[in-house]
Enzyme design. Structure first.
Site, PDB file in Angstrom:
ATOM      1  N   LYS A   1       0.139  14.463   0.691  1.00  0.00           N
ATOM      2  CA  LYS A   1      -1.216  14.676   0.186  1.00  0.00           C
ATOM      3  C   LYS A   1      -1.459  16.152  -0.187  1.00  0.00           C
ATOM      4  O   LYS A   1      -2.451  16.484  -0.815  1.00  0.00           O
ATOM      5  CB  LYS A   1      -2.250  14.201   1.209  1.00  0.00           C
ATOM      6  CG  LYS A   1      -2.179  12.674   1.433  1.00  0.00           C
ATOM      7  CD  LYS A   1      -3.182  12.209   2.462  1.00  0.00           C
ATOM      8  CE  LYS A   1      -3.089  10.711   2.718  1.00  0.00           C
ATOM      9  NZ  LYS A   1      -3.576   9.898   1.598  1.00  0.00           N
TER      10      LYS A   1
ATOM     11  N   LYS B   1     -14.926   7.836  -4.078  1.00  0.00           N
ATOM     12  CA  LYS B   1     -16.173   8.132  -3.373  1.00  0.00           C
ATOM     13  C   LYS B   1     -16.789   9.428  -3.880  1.00  0.00           C
ATOM     14  O   LYS B   1     -18.004   9.518  -4.081  1.00  0.00           O
ATOM     15  CB  LYS B   1     -15.900   8.215  -1.869  1.00  0.00           C
ATOM     16  CG  LYS B   1     -15.519   6.895  -1.239  1.00  0.00           C
ATOM     17  CD  LYS B   1     -14.860   7.066   0.121  1.00  0.00           C
ATOM     18  CE  LYS B   1     -14.235   5.759   0.593  1.00  0.00           C
ATOM     19  NZ  LYS B   1     -13.309   5.923   1.715  1.00  0.00           N
TER      20      LYS B   1
ATOM     21  N   HIS C   1       0.800  -1.221   0.000  1.00  0.00           N
ATOM     22  CA  HIS C   1       0.000   0.000   0.000  1.00  0.00           C
ATOM     23  C   HIS C   1       0.837   1.277   0.000  1.00  0.00           C
ATOM     24  O   HIS C   1       0.282   2.359   0.208  1.00  0.00           O
ATOM     25  CB  HIS C   1      -0.923   0.034   1.223  1.00  0.00           C
ATOM     26  CG  HIS C   1      -2.121  -0.852   1.103  1.00  0.00           C
ATOM     27  ND1 HIS C   1      -3.254  -0.490   0.409  1.00  0.00           N
ATOM     28  CD2 HIS C   1      -2.366  -2.093   1.582  1.00  0.00           C
ATOM     29  CE1 HIS C   1      -4.143  -1.461   0.478  1.00  0.00           C
ATOM     30  NE2 HIS C   1      -3.626  -2.457   1.187  1.00  0.00           N
TER      31      HIS C   1
ATOM     32  N   THR D   1      -8.911   6.320  -2.207  1.00  0.00           N
ATOM     33  CA  THR D   1     -10.297   5.906  -2.436  1.00  0.00           C
ATOM     34  C   THR D   1     -11.269   7.060  -2.240  1.00  0.00           C
ATOM     35  O   THR D   1     -12.413   6.993  -2.689  1.00  0.00           O
ATOM     36  CB  THR D   1     -10.699   4.738  -1.517  1.00  0.00           C
ATOM     37  OG1 THR D   1     -10.445   5.104  -0.151  1.00  0.00           O
ATOM     38  CG2 THR D   1      -9.930   3.479  -1.856  1.00  0.00           C
TER      39      THR D   1
ATOM     40  N   LYS E   1      -9.127  14.075   3.956  1.00  0.00           N
ATOM     41  CA  LYS E   1      -8.264  12.898   4.007  1.00  0.00           C
ATOM     42  C   LYS E   1      -7.269  13.094   5.141  1.00  0.00           C
ATOM     43  O   LYS E   1      -7.173  14.187   5.705  1.00  0.00           O
ATOM     44  CB  LYS E   1      -7.533  12.676   2.687  1.00  0.00           C
ATOM     45  CG  LYS E   1      -6.751  13.896   2.193  1.00  0.00           C
ATOM     46  CD  LYS E   1      -6.175  13.652   0.795  1.00  0.00           C
ATOM     47  CE  LYS E   1      -7.254  13.731  -0.246  1.00  0.00           C
ATOM     48  NZ  LYS E   1      -7.301  12.571  -1.124  1.00  0.00           N
ATOM     49  N   ARG E   2      -6.537  12.039   5.465  1.00  0.00           N
ATOM     50  CA  ARG E   2      -5.525  12.140   6.504  1.00  0.00           C
ATOM     51  C   ARG E   2      -4.540  13.252   6.150  1.00  0.00           C
ATOM     52  O   ARG E   2      -4.171  13.433   4.993  1.00  0.00           O
ATOM     53  CB  ARG E   2      -4.813  10.794   6.645  1.00  0.00           C
ATOM     54  CG  ARG E   2      -3.824  10.691   7.766  1.00  0.00           C
ATOM     55  CD  ARG E   2      -3.473   9.221   8.000  1.00  0.00           C
ATOM     56  NE  ARG E   2      -3.205   8.519   6.754  1.00  0.00           N
ATOM     57  CZ  ARG E   2      -2.023   8.523   6.137  1.00  0.00           C
ATOM     58  NH1 ARG E   2      -1.011   9.214   6.641  1.00  0.00           N
ATOM     59  NH2 ARG E   2      -1.856   7.847   5.022  1.00  0.00           N
TER      60      ARG E   2
END
Length: 851
Positions: free
Chosen positions: A588, A694, A391, A690, A582-583
């Site tokens: 990110k 969504k 991952h 993901t 998101k985290r």
């Protein structure tokens, strides 16, 4: 509504994508009850609810709280699925099916009442049953606390996968840990994140059933000694300390309720909880010391900041979880089998990331030491019955444990790992003679300084399959991160692009849009998401676009109410909802969006009459407690929020919102309301993602880099229905060696002004200098995630977003086509690929379950 246009056929879809649509289960699903049957079900649920309220909780209508009523009704629903749960297990046992055992240290399952009821197709029945006793269904649902047994994407993916396994009737058992405290609750105090313990078990949890009869002992520490045996020398692990793992089972309900699989969570208990001798001597603390130390193992979920830290408790957690699970898998196998060579035909163990990598030496240990198998036979069985999902492509996130720690905690396993590595190194040396650099790179033991066990290498060597989770991710694994292993075993590597369950993320989360879709194309999409292709022609229908827009508007109004209640900020549903949830991690690039917000704000300050589409920027993120930079970015978001939202010159052209305590239930409110989906990680850093799937499924248009699954979303929706910017992964690597962020800073006045506003404390007048580490990291620290390199292109792409959103009909068409082309990203498709290509697993038809 005009006459429906001809739907896209399977053959047309096959020609277009090379992928046949999945056959729907809808033809075998029992329809929801109606008429007398429905009335009978309502009465049964009411009776069961009242029984549990009085008999289980000892409450009546005068003393019961809303929480009590939720709990009693959850038990009533659980009663309805237990027979199906038992029938599922009986049928799997009677048919001696092959099972997939899915091991994950995280399961972010969220709330279960609403989801289980929907999958049982009982929502209307439950609403009526509660209305009959004067209760609102939505109020009951809100009483449930999220089971936060994961940090983010990894745990949420695991939850989607086990739901799809049940929906598709695949026999499975999932294993994880029952943390006393899950992912922390986040509070914001003066803009700073403050972590509060997540006491999700404090008031009880109605979905779990304890099974102490299936407890196992797990050993730590001690030493290994050789003793003579009937077949030669035998190794014995002695003088070790025992901890007991007790299972708690949760039902995993597939859509239609035909198959109910099991999520088994292990809780640590002391082998001897109370020492009476110590107590009698007056040593009260010593009397319970073993209990406290043992139960610390599953006390708390470790936060994940994608930077590995070798902490002893985490290694103990991982081994405890693995040992309990493997012992349970072996127990199940031995109930009906005596030939160990049949094990791979009855069990496949999937490792969700490197956390369960100790499956390899633990299964070897049990087969050799306890079951008396020879090394070669044990290795064949272990290799044939395990698979590994990678991952991450961030080297700093790959787990490795100090050999000294292994030697102290798991001495027998270290022996086995050394033997595995010695045999592996012999194979590599035979293939590439005298290539010492390759041996050093591929060794399971990292000997560059202090010795470490490389857990990803152990997983690759020990399993028969290694998969990535998006096309780009898998290619980077094969060509860069794990290149040596892919050259040795090209057949072992494969891709399984992640997916999400449409039951939770559309049917539950967005009932308005789900109902509209069902009205138009029927309900087969619920179990066959490729059916959404039939929506494509309706993107050109102005009546449908208007109804689609109305559904989105309703979701935005609901989210605006949540924002007002949680933050006190009033936002307009007429504005563009620009969402990044998101985290919080630097790769990110939440900071990239913050920089754009500051640039846009500066433009408005210089020209208050500037014509822009009003925007509401919505953030939701938790930062790992020890991740200083991530927490500082949260502080910056709040300071920018405070300045912009209070500036009367801006009016309602911009609002910034940070919704605290991001979690599954909050995501189900935010995602259906999103207009723009921010997926802006540096290309080559996000394995898949993901959240992008969504939001696409719920009608948001993506702005993103060519990273992770964004690449495949682009392939599905086309250039005209997505906003792509930034460098490609290969361009990142080409530019990195000569990249100097100050070149961008010095050459772009608008970007430089945004930095100056941060650096000169415009957003932090009362805390001067607080954001200096951010500025230094970007300008003097090399800007590792290359925000400045992508920033100008990002700003220009946001201008394209602005232009597109002004054209309402064009935007709605883009949004509808994103929904219509989301079928590939169903976790049902992903699980079918795993089952067919790795696990060689057959479904066990839920309609034929034994009763």
């Amino acid at each position: 509504m005009p006459t429906r246009k001809k739907p896209v056929s399977d053959s047309t879809e096959m020609k277009r994508t090379g992928r046949r649509t999945m056959k729907s289960k809808d033809t075998v699903l029992r329809p929801p009850a109606t008429g007398d049957e429905a009335a009978e079900l309502v009465q049964e649920l009411r009776n069961s609810f009242e029984h549990h309220l009085r008999r289980t909780l000892a409450k009546d209508r005068y003393t019961a709280t809303t929480r009590d009523r939720y709990y009693a009704f959850a038990l009533a629903v659980r009663d309805r699925l237990i027979e199906r749960w038992i029938a599922t297990q009986q049928t799997h046992h009677n048919r001696q099916v092959k099972r997939i055992y899915y091991l994950s240290l995280e399961f972010l399952i969220g709330r279960l009442l609403e989801h289980n009821v929907a999958n049982l197709r009982l929502e209307d029945t439950c609403r009526q049953a509660m209305a009959d006793v004067g209760l609102k269904w939505d109020d009951l649902v809100e009483q449930e606390v999220d089971a936060g047994l994961g940090n983010g994407g990894l745990g949420r993916l695991a939850a989607c996968f086990i739901e799809s396994l049940a929906t598709l009737d695949f026999p499975s058992v999932a294993y994880g840990l029952r943390y006393d405290f899950g992912i922390f609750n986040q509070r914001i105090v003066n803009g700073y994140q403050v972590e509060v313990p997540d006491e999700w078990l404090k008031l009880g949890y109605p979905w779990e059933i304890a099974h102490p009869e299936f407890s196992f002992q797990v050993m730590f520490e001690g030493r290994v000694e050789s003793r003579p045996g009937p077949k030669g020398s035998e190794w014995h692990w002695v003088d070790s300390k025992a901890v007991v793992g007790m299972p708690h089972d949760l039902p995993v309900v597939g859509y239609g309720g035909h198959t109910v699989n099991t999520l088994r969570l292990w809780s640590a208990k002391a082998a001897e909880e109370f020492d009476l001798d110590d107590f009698n001597r007056g040593s009260y603390v010593d009397a319970v010391a073993n209990k406290v130390l043992a139960e610390n193992l599953t006390k708390v979920l470790y936060p994940n900041d994608n930077v590995f830290e070798g902490k002893e408790l985490r290694l103990k957690q991982q081994y405890f979880f693995v040992s309990c699970s493997i012992q349970d898998i072996i127990r199940r196998f031995k109930k009906d089998n005596t030939d160990w060579n049949l094990f791979p035909s009855k069990a496949f163990i999937q490792l969700n990331d490197t956390h369960p990598s100790l499956v390899i030496p633990e299964l070897m240990r049990l087969l050799i030491d306890d079951e008396g198998l020879g090394w070669d036979q044990a290795w064949r069985i272990t290799n044939a019955s395990t698979g590994y999902t990678n991952h991450t492509i961030l080297p700093e996130a790959l787990e490795k444990w100090p050999v000294k720690m292994f030697e102290f905690l798991l001495p027998r396993h270290l022996q086995i790992i050394y033997e595995i590595n010695a045999r592996f190194m012999r194979d590599v040396a035979t293939r590439w003679p005298l290539d010492e650099d390759r041996l050093r790179r591929m060794s399971i033991i990292d000997e560059g300084g202090e010795k470490y066990v490389r857990m990803a290498h152990l997983a690759i060597v020990g399993t028969c399959s290694v998969n990535g989770v998006a096309k780009l991710h898998t290619e980077l694994l094969k060509k860069v991160v794990l290149k040596d292993f892919a050259e040795l075993w090209p057949e072992k590597f494969n891709n399984k692009t992640n997916g999400i369950t449409p039951r939770r993320w559309l049917l539950n989360a967005n009932p308005g849009l789900a109902a509209l879709i069902t009205e138009l194309i029927g309900d087969q999409w619920i179990t066959d998401l490729d059916q959404l292709r039939k929506l494509g022609p309706f993107a050109d229908d102005p009546v449908f676009r208007q109804r689609f827009r109305a559904a989105k508007r309703k979701n935005k109004e609901l989210l605006a109410e949540v924002i007002a209640r949680e933050t006190g900020i009033i936002v307009s549903p007429d504005s563009l909802f620009d969402v990044q949830v998101k985290r919080l991690h630097e790769y990110k690039r939440q900071l990239l969006l913050v920089l754009y917000i500051i640039v846009l704000y500066d433009r408005l300050k210089k020209n208050p009459a500037l014509d822009i589409v009003p925007r509401t920027f919505i953030f939701g993120a938790k930062a790992a407690p020890g991740y200083f930079m991530a927490k500082l970015i949260i502080k910056l978001i709040h300071q920018v929020e405070e300045v912009i939202n209070r500036d009367p010159q801006i009016h309602d052209k911009m609002k910034v919102v940070f919704l605290p305590n991001y979690r599954v239930s909050l995501a189900q409110r935010i995602i259906p309301a999103a207009d723009l989906s921010e997926q802006i990680s540096l290309a080559g850093t996000e394995a898949s993602g993901t959240g992008n799937m969504k939001m696409q499924l719920n009608g948001a248009v993506t702005i993103g880099t060519l990273d992770g699954a964004n690449v495949e979303i682009l392939e599905e929706v086309g250039d005209e229905n997505i906003f792509i910017f930034g460098m490609k992964s290969e361009e990142v690597e080409q530019r990195r060696s000569s990249y100097n962020p100050r070149d961008v800073y010095n050459s772009d006045e608008e970007i430089r002004q945004a930095f100056n506003l941060i650096e000169k404390d415009f957003f932090s007048l009362l805390e001067p200098g607080i954001f200096k580490p951010i500025i230094q990291s970007l300008l003097d620290g090399g800007d590792h995630y290359m925000l400045l390199a992508d920033l100008r292109d990002y700003i220009q792409t946001q201008e394209r977003v602005d232009a597109a959103y002004r054209d309402v009909e064009r935007w709605d068409r883009m949004a509808i086509l994103n929904v219509a082309r989301a079928g590939k990203f169903s976790s049902d498709r992903t699980i079918k690929e795993y089952a067919s290509e790795i696990w060689h697993l057959e479904p066990c038809d839920g309609e034929k379950l034994a009763t």
